[in-house]
Every structure is written in C-alpha cells, then in structure tokens.
Write an enzyme that holds these catalytic residues in place. Structure first.
Site, PDB file in Angstrom:
ATOM      1  N   ASP A   1     -14.193  29.453  -8.810  1.00  0.00           N
ATOM      2  CA  ASP A   1     -14.826  29.527  -7.791  1.00  0.00           C
ATOM      3  C   ASP A   1     -13.544  29.589  -6.017  1.00  0.00           C
ATOM      4  OD1 ASP A   1     -16.297  28.117  -5.418  1.00  0.00           O
ATOM      5  OD2 ASP A   1     -15.875  26.686  -6.023  1.00  0.00           O
TER       6      ASP A   1
ATOM      7  N   ASP B   1     -14.684  20.782  -9.278  1.00  0.00           N
ATOM      8  CA  ASP B   1     -13.545  20.183  -8.539  1.00  0.00           C
ATOM      9  C   ASP B   1     -13.275  19.207  -8.621  1.00  0.00           C
ATOM     10  OD1 ASP B   1     -14.616  22.389  -7.071  1.00  0.00           O
ATOM     11  OD2 ASP B   1     -16.020  21.847  -6.444  1.00  0.00           O
TER      12      ASP B   1
ATOM     13  N   HIS C   1      -8.365  24.629  -5.085  1.00  0.00           N
ATOM     14  CA  HIS C   1      -8.861  25.010  -4.601  1.00  0.00           C
ATOM     15  C   HIS C   1     -10.224  24.794  -3.016  1.00  0.00           C
ATOM     16  CE1 HIS C   1     -11.725  25.536  -7.728  1.00  0.00           C
ATOM     17  NE2 HIS C   1     -13.048  25.612  -6.758  1.00  0.00           N
TER      18      HIS C   1
HETATM   19 ZN   LIG Z   1     -14.736  24.645  -6.791  1.00  0.00          ZN
END
Ligand SMILES: [Zn+2]
Ligand SMILES: *[C@@H]1O[C@H](CO)[C@@H](O)[C@H](O)[C@H]1NC(C)=O
Ligand SMILES: *[C@@H]1O[C@H](CO)[C@@H](O)[C@H](O)[C@H]1NC(C)=O
Length: 994
Positions: free
Chosen positions: A167, A45, A416
């Site tokens: 994701d 991430d 995201h």
């Molecule tokens: Zn993620």
C-alpha cells in the site's frame, strides 16, 4: 470441551503434516500449466481512519467497519480445518496484541500452523512503513521490533522471506536496500505510477532485480521486486469478502448456477494477466483492507473456484489454481531460472492517473513529521542510556521505565498513514499521544541512568518546549545545571539556547572554566507563537561541547545585581532594537561564511564560503501555491495525499521582509518578517560553516477560501541542466531530472507536482564546481522547477478532501483551533562539489542524533558514592572516525546489547570520507566489556553467517556471491554505506545495584 481444545485436536484429526515451513511447505504446482497463486491476505493499517486500538477491537465501526481481532479469530479455524489453505499476516503491531490475548492452547494451535507454513508471516515489521517520510534509522528499528517478536515466538518459521509493501504511496530505493540487507529474498508492492505500470506490462518488466544501492557491492543490496497485478486487491468481480458485493460461486442445481461463466471469466482474467508476466506462474492477491473478518466467505468461494477451475484440466485446460503465499510464488519465479532486468532508480513520485500526483503527503502534517524525527533522536538516547546503565536504567531512583514504550510508539508512527500525514486528525492526535507516553517512559530511563552513571540524584528536568522558548526551570532559577548528552561516537559542539528572564549569566564548563555566553531577546515571532504559554523575555546562548557517547555538565548562574542590572537592561534593549547602523551593511558573517541581504527587500542575496573563496548569488523567499479544487482538466483537488496547485506559478508571500539584526559574539541573526503568518531568522553562529534559516509558518489563513501550500524557494544562477538531488530515507542520494523518468517516456501532466520528490534530510543543486545543499530537520517535499532554483514545501492547509480515503480536508487546527503553526530549520551549505558530502553527511548526522539537554536545579544528594561524577562522561575508549556512525546501541537481552555500525558515506562522494574503515569493536566501549559477539543481518533476526538469500540472475553483468570472511571483532571493516549489526554479550563495569 472448550473451543480451543477442539481446535487443538483439529490439527491431529484433519491436518496432514506438512514438512517444515517457508519454501519447504509450498504446495506442488503443475509444470506444464499456468499456475495461479491465490494469496489470501488482509491489509491492516496501523491507524488511519481509526486509531490502532479502534482498529484492533473493532470500535467506531461507524467510521469504518474494521476489527483486526476478529480477522485472526476467524482465519485460524479455516486454516485448521484444511491443510491446503494458506493465510499470510503482515502487521506485527496487531498480531502481537492478538497473541497476548490468546489462551496457551490457541497459541499452540497457531505455532503449529506457522511451523507448517499454513499461517505465514510476510514482511514482519511492526507496521508496513511509509517509504517517503520515514527515516532509515526508524525503518530499521520498526522492522527489527516486529521481526524480533516473530523470531522469539515462532523461531525460524517466524522469519519472513518476502517483503510486502502493498500500500505505501511510492517506493524508495533505500527501503529496497534495507530489505535486501535484512535478508529478504524478494519484495512485492502494489502502487506505482500509472504510466510506469503500463509500460512495464507491455515490456513484461513487472518483475525485476532492483539494484538498490550505488555503493554496496552487488548482490548485497539487490532485491528481486515484483509489481502486483491489481494493487493488492482481487481481480474485478472476484471479491468474496463480507465488504464486497460480487456474486458468490453458485454451483448446485439452483437456477442461478454461475459456475461455467465464473470459470470462463477466471480463465480469461488469468490469461490476460499472464501476458504481462514472464513465467508460467502468476499471482492474485485475494483480500484487501481489513478483510477476512468472516473468513468463511472468502475461503468457501475460493475452494469452489479452485475445484471448478482445476476440474477443467480434465477437459484440456492448462490452468492450475492453488492456495499460495508470496514466498511460494517467489520460489517458483526463482526456479524459473530466468535472467531479470535491473532497476537502478526508485518509484517516486507516484501518480495513479493524470494530474494525480501523490506528492502532497511528502509534507502533510509537518509538525508531526518533526515530532517523529525528534522522537527518534530521543529514542536513540534512551536506548543508549538504557544499554549503558543496565538494570538500574529501567528500575532506579526515578521509578520504572524502559525504552519499549517509545520504541513501539515510534514503530507505529512509521506506518504509511502515520508519518505520511494521511490519517484523520483524531488519529494523528493519537499517534502524538503515544509518542508523548514514550517520552515520559524514556525520561525515567534517562534520569535513572544519569543518576547511576553520574552518582548524583538530581531533580532532572526535561524542557520539551524550547522551540518556543518555554522552560520554567531556566526562566526562574538563579542557578541550574545543563547536562548535554551526546549520542554520537565523537565529540560535538552545540549551541545551547535556553529561555531566561532579563539578567546576566555566568556559564561554566565541567572543569569550572567560564564559557562565553550571550543573552538575546525572545523574538516577536516566538512571542506570537507562544501565545502566553510562557513569558521568558530572553534567551541565554552558549556553546557547549560533549564527549563521544557521553555528556558534559555546564553550570549556569545569574550574576546580575543592583547597578549591573540597569546596565544590562540597557544592553538588552539595544540588542532588541533594530540597529540601523550595524545593519546598514546588510550582511552577517563569521570566519567561514558571509551572507548578504538586499538593502531594498531585506531578502537573502548572496552567500559566500570564505574558506573556499567562493560566492554565489542566492535569493530566498516564501511563496504559496493555491491548492486546486479541481478544474476542466481534472476534478482532482489538492489534499492530504495529493499535491495539485491550481497553476504553476506560486504567489509570492511578500516583495520583501521587514528585518532587524541581533548581533553579538556568539551569533548573528537577521529577523525577517514576511507577513503576519510567515517569518524567518537567518542565523550564523560563531564557527558554523552553514547558514541556518529558522522559518515559522502559520496559522495559514483560509478565510479567503483558498487552500495554501507554502514553499521556501532559493534561486541561484547555477546552470543545473534540469537536475537536482534528493536523499532516500536520509541515506543515499538520487539524481532527479525535471520532467523525466529513467525507465519510461514521461507524459507530464503536472509541471509542479509531477516534479516533486521526497526530501527526507537533504536536497541539492550543483554545477560542475559549486553545490548548494539544503538540509532539512524533517521530511518535506522538494523540487527544482527551473535551473538554479530549489524549493521545499514547508506547510500546507487545505479545504478539500482529495478522494483517497481519508475523507477529511487537511485543516490541522492546531492547539488554538485557528490553524497549526510550524517552525523548522533549513541549513544551507555552499561549497565545492568535492567538499559538499563531507559537510552534509556529518551535519545531517548531528541533526538527527542531536545532543539531548537535561536540566537540573543542582545540589541533589549523592547516589552510589564512588561513581564517576556528573560532570563529564564518555562510554567510549576512543572517538569514532568521522565516516563512522554508531547507528544503534540498544538493550537486547539482559546481558547483551544490539550494536549497529554504519559507514555514512557513499562510494566516491568524498576523497577521505568514502574510504573503507576498520575498527576494534571489542575494545570500543569503556562502560562494559564485550565477552562475545555475533554478527547479525540488518534486522537482527538471523546470524549473518546463516544468511543465504535466493540467488537471482541479472540480465546484464555477473554477480559474485563471495563467502563472508570470519568475523574479527578486533578489526571490523566497513565499506561505504555498509551497516553491520551485532549482538554483543557484555559485562558491565561495577554494575550498579540499588
Ligand atoms: Zn494501508
Ligand atoms: C515586534 O513587535 C513590536 C511590538 O509589537 C513591533 O513594534 C515591531 O515592529 C515588531 N518587529 C518586527 C520585526 O516585527
Ligand atoms: C558554476 O556556477 C558559478 C556561479 O554561477 C560560476 O561562477 C561557475 O563558473 C560555474 N561553474 C561551471 C563549471 O559552470
């Protein structure tokens, strides 16, 4: 001998050469068997519980153990040691950083692995962007940034073939369309509604062709799309990362030897999975969040798994396991030569169980969502001026700066867990800080460019707090300049509003002509939000206009002196006072629109379109949903991701609003006060064909112990048959039906949250004749919960975490710690169904590419005598037609620019707007001469002529694969919703030198 040298040798010693990368490098599979493609991967991430920097270095492992640098450090030697091993890497924001810290010899090692397809880039954006709240302009930019780095660093072998959004919390059709246009052969993702997934498994429709545009000719927006079996995780009990506690494969004489049971279990899992997929190939994602920091654990166990499972083939097993990649899996699916069913709608909203709708994040962190959208606006301005000014833009009288800081910050913000609002508070602060640094760098570019183009070295000032009426220059100066830069390809008019102190002003346009202006008091609402950060008492309003891709400069000077002053003071006082007489009519109107208010409640009552002679009763009010803290049906709370009201009926903010009117020749404004933390201005500028609602919400009180989710709701008598319409990422419109999904029989568990959809820029309802459209200034959640009704969630403040990982309630303290105040605008259009697209398409374009105001006290010294003046400038030889949007004009290489032209209408939505267009691109720009031009794919990482995507056979209807005609830059044709991307080599006219 250093480690890196040893690694370099390793290639020669151990690596059997693999022919090429991509499809050519795919491992052999076994035709008569079930082939299980193991995909070693890590999901990194770009900020979430930790900031991007913290994740990269592995700082703050007390929050979450994760260090991206170690992952790459650890994987590379594994790949080197064994040519059969594969690894995919996805997030270029991280890879780019790691790459720059490597020695040249390590870079050579990595290049070799990439050229053999052993390390493969998948997706290849700067981040894995959110799909609900991200605007298409920013999606394209962030993908372009990542793909370009890969292309420049690794050449063709760095061009990803598969898109990979494992994701993001739901999937938009526009995203798929953009991926198709970027040349991807296929797309894989992990999250979809649990009911949808169950039904797909049963129907064996986990893999399909997504027909992602209703306008573009198939197959240009067709994208082969696969749903991964376990999200992006390994099958249960087969996780061998250091973060996991599953057993390793024990395959020696030890009493714990578990090979037989492990193999048996694996065969069972594979067989069960194969039931839901159509070919004799299946895929297993072997990895998860920030895994592979110690890659040996994973690879050692997968090696054993492969060895022991494949050994069973001697005993008649028909299962073959192999290291693979999404690309290689995709190739096998393509070779299966099946025909695949078509999908036309999208994957919103996403629910991971009953009562668990991920529709809260459509609105979470509304101020950041606006800042992100505004930053895109400024990035495009910065791109354009850097491209137009050339080197002097990057290095000029105001110092050095370039657009790359903001471009990267914007790319990070698309992640995201960034624009989605699902990050921790300290990470949200970091995203905002990055954007702010990008603004600073771009302000240098804009100043340099304006000085260079305008020939005057002014003391340029950027007022970034105009939304709360703060701008020291305009508040204190007797005279100042307002440069209105217009990033659109055609002239625009814009209502300029600047904080001033009580006075009369004379405003003149670039030709020295007086422009009508008015002064209105700063509202109570603004005073309240501003909390002493400024003390402007009034706002100066005038209408400016600026030419295509250029600017106009207006001059403002104070005229009030002596006697005039007292007269003026009186006039201003009158304006400030609620005027009972004028307001008794309870209406505001201009030449296009009339808006009626209820005398009893002060609420909006009716909107009339005077041009079309149509009227519609429209009432509007604010309400709040009481956030669920869990109940007997489910323990699910409302949180950053999830929206769950504790009952379907929201609570009305107030029965009515206290109102007053401000009215002059330029604007009419009804100020509505709903409560101490909710107010709105209903505004009608002269000449404007829509009603503007500027809402201010917050700090949302929580001392009553209740989480609150605030909506603005419109109610009309329109018979809408359960339908409403929302845009996907600011582009094509999708029809939504209440309590309905197009591809499965919905069992609805949340009548409100389960009907919420992402509204990126607009939502509308209509009957056969009338359409009521609301344009938003940022992404929000929206719905129509009853016929004729339409609502948008504008703000939310919650007391509980919703158990999806972020581990914080969405409390947003704001600058003062008592809760964030958010201000935004909804633009309301009432029109006929046939005319509505003309209105909302063109206005949405003006909103996300709004003029940029640059201020200066004036009287700066000349810069480059002989340059055009700072009064007025256009970089185009002619205006673009209304349907055509100049999506990108950005610096590319020192002597080239990136240009994107977009047809901004859908097929059939407008009689004129939806017509195909042709344009002479070669002679479009007056600021430079185009000497050669290449057409690229949408991501600009491949020439369009070289694009050859895998062909997939749809189950219904044939598709043609026509050869694109040769490029004629004198006549570029665009079909509805088409975007064409060019790299143009240019020569600047009289290129400015320092
Ligand atoms: Zn993620
Ligand atoms: C604005 O503020 C003044 C003074 O605080 C108050 O008297 C007035 O009622 C307010 N007006 C509105 C519409 O809230
Ligand atoms: C659409 O709604 C308006 C307002 O209620 C009504 O006047 C009009 O007749 C409706 N049109 C149709 C076709 O139902």
């Amino acid at each position: 001998m250093g480690l890196s040298v040893w690694l370099l040798l390793g290639v020669g010693l151990l690596g059997t050469p693999v022919a090429g990368c991509g499809y050519e490098s795919c491992p052999a599979t076994k035709p008569g068997m079930l082939n299980v493609h193991l995909i070693p991967h890590t999901h990194n991430d770009v900020g979430w519980l930790k900031t991007v920097d913290q994740y990269f270095y592995g700082e703050r492992n007390d929050i979450q153990h994760a260090g991206v640098q170690y992952i790459l450090d650890s994987v590379i030697p594994q790949l080197q040691a064994d040519p059969t091993k594969r690894f995919i890497y996805v997030e270029v924001a991280f890879f780019y950083r790691w790459w720059r810290l490597q020695t040249e010899s390590m870079q050579q090692v990595v290049k070799q692995l990439v050229s053999e397809g052993r390390l493969e880039f998948i997706n290849g954006g700067w981040c894995m962007n959110d799909e609900a709240a991200a605007h298409y302009n920013s999606v394209i930019d962030q993908m372009t940034l990542g793909l370009r780095f890969l292309q420049e660093t690794f050449g063709e072998c760095g061009r990803p073939r598969a898109a990979w959004h494992i994701d993001p919390f739901g999937h938009s059709r526009e995203q798929a369309s953009l991926f198709a246009q970027m040349g991807f052969d296929g797309f894989f993702f992990g999250r979809l509604d649990y009911q949808d997934k169950a039904s797909r498994k049963q129907l064996r429709e986990m893999e399909q062709i997504w027909r992602a545009s209703a306008s573009l000719e198939p197959p240009s927006a067709d994208l082969f799309t696969g749903v991964l079996p376990n999200g992006y995780n390994p099958p249960p009990s087969l996780c061998w990362d250091q973060f996991c506690s599953d057993n390793p494969i024990v395959d020696d004489v030890s009493s714990e030897n578990n090979v037989d049971s492990m193999v048996a279990y694996f065969l069972e899992v594979a067989a069960a999975q194969a039931k839901h997929y159509r070919t004799n190939h299946i895929v297993m994602t072997m990895g998860s969040d920030f895994q592979y920091e110690n890659a040996n654990l994973w690879y050692k166990n997968m090696d054993k798994l492969i060895k022991h499972v494949n050994a069973r083939q001697l005993n008649g097993s028909h299962v073959h396991v192999l290291y693979s990649t999404p690309t290689c899996y995709l190739q096998e699916l393509n070779r299966a030569n099946l025909s695949w069913s078509l999908k036309y709608d999208d994957f919103f909203p996403y629910a991971d169980g009953p009562h668990q709708f991920w529709t809260g994040y459509f609105t979470s962190r509304p101020a950041f969502k606006r800042y992100e959208r505004l930053s895109n606006n400024f990035l495009q301005v910065c791109n354009q001026l850097e491209a137009l000014a050339g080197p002097v833009g990057r290095k000029g009288p105001y110092g050095e700066g370039d657009s790359s800081v903001l471009r990267r910050a914007m790319a990070v913000a698309q992640h995201h867990d960034a624009v989605s609002g699902t990050e921790k508070q300290h990470v949200a602060n970091d995203y905002a800080k990055r954007l702010a640094a990008g603004w600073d760098a771009c302000q240098v570019v804009v100043s340099n460019a304006l000085a260079s183009i305008g020939g005057s070295k002014e003391n340029f000032v950027y007022c970034n707090h105009l939304n709360i009426s703060v701008c020291p220059l305009t508040e204190s100066s007797h005279t100042f300049m307002v440069i209105v830069y217009n990033p659109l390809g055609r002239r625009v008019s814009w209502n300029v509003r600047l904080p001033v102190n009580e006075a009369l002003y004379l405003v003149t346009d670039p030709d020295g002509q007086t422009v009508p202006s008015e002064v209105v008091p700063v509202s109570n609402f603004t005073w309240q939000v501003r909390r002493g950060r400024g003390d402007a008492t009034h706002e100066l309003i005038f209408q400016a206009s600026a030419p295509a891709l250029g600017y106009s400069t207006y001059t403002v000077s104070k005229t009030a002196r002596g006697t005039l002053r007292s007269k003026l003071a009186k006039r201003i006082q009158e304006q400030a006072r609620p005027r009972a007489d004028a307001w008794s009519s309870r209406e505001i109107r201009n030449e296009h629109v009339r808006v009626l208010f209820s005398p009893q409640t002060g609420l909006l009552k009716e909107i009339q379109n005077l041009d079309k002679d149509i009227a519609l009763p429209v009432s509007q009010n604010f309400f709040w949903y009481n956030a669920s803290i869990g109940d007997v049906d489910s323990t699910q709370t409302s949180g950053a991701y999830i929206f769950r009201p504790n009952r379907s009926e929201p609570i009305r903010m107030a029965g009515g609003a206290r109102t007053y009117l401000v009215k002059n020749k330029l604007v009419q404004e009804v100020y509505q006060n709903f409560s101490s933390w909710c107010s709105q201005v209903v505004r009608l500028y002269a000449g404007q064909a829509y009603v503007e609602l500027e809402w201010t919400v917050g700090p949302i009180p929580i001392d009553d112990g209740l989480g609150k989710e605030i909506i603005s709701r419109f109610e009309t008598p329109l018979q809408t048959d359960g339908r409403f319409y929302t845009d996907a990422n600011g582009r094509e419109i999708l029809e939504r039906r209440r309590d309905y999904r197009a591809t499965w029989n919905l069992s609805q568990t949340e009548p409100v949250a389960g009907n919420y959809y992402p509204v990126n820029s607009r939502i509308y309802i209509k009957n056969k004749t009338f359409q009521l459209t609301v344009l938003t200034d940022r992404s929000q959640g929206g719905s129509s919960l009853a016929d004729g009704s339409l609502e948008l969630m504008v703000h939310r403040r919650l007391l509980y975490d919703d158990s999806r990982g972020v581990g914080e309630p969405l409390l947003e303290p704001g600058v003062y710690g008592d809760g964030l105040v958010v201000r935004g605008r909804h633009l309301i259009f009432l029109d006929t169904v046939e005319s509505s697209a003309d209105r909302h398409r063109l206005q949405a374009e003006r909103e996300f590419m709004a003029p940029q105001l640059v201020l200066a006290p004036g009287g700066g010294p000349p810069f480059h005598p002989g340059q055009p003046s700072l009064k007025q400038f256009s970089a185009l030889t002619q205006e673009l037609p209304p349907s055509l949007h100049l999506l990108t004009l950005a610096p590319w290489e020192p002597s080239s620019v990136l240009i994107r032209l977009e047809h901004q209408f859908e097929r059939g939505e407008s009689a004129n707007g939806s017509q195909p267009l042709s344009l002479d691109l070669l002679h479009l720009f007056s600021s430079f001469t185009i000497t050669s031009i290449q057409e690229m794919n949408l991501g600009a990482n491949q020439q369009r002529a070289a694009m050859s995507r895998l062909k997939w056979r749809p189950a219904t209807g044939a598709v043609r694969h026509p050869v694109a005609p040769p490029l004629d830059p004198l006549r570029i044709t665009l079909e509805p919703m088409e975007i064409r991307t060019f790299v143009a080599t240019i020569q600047r006219q009289g290129a400015a030198k320092l």
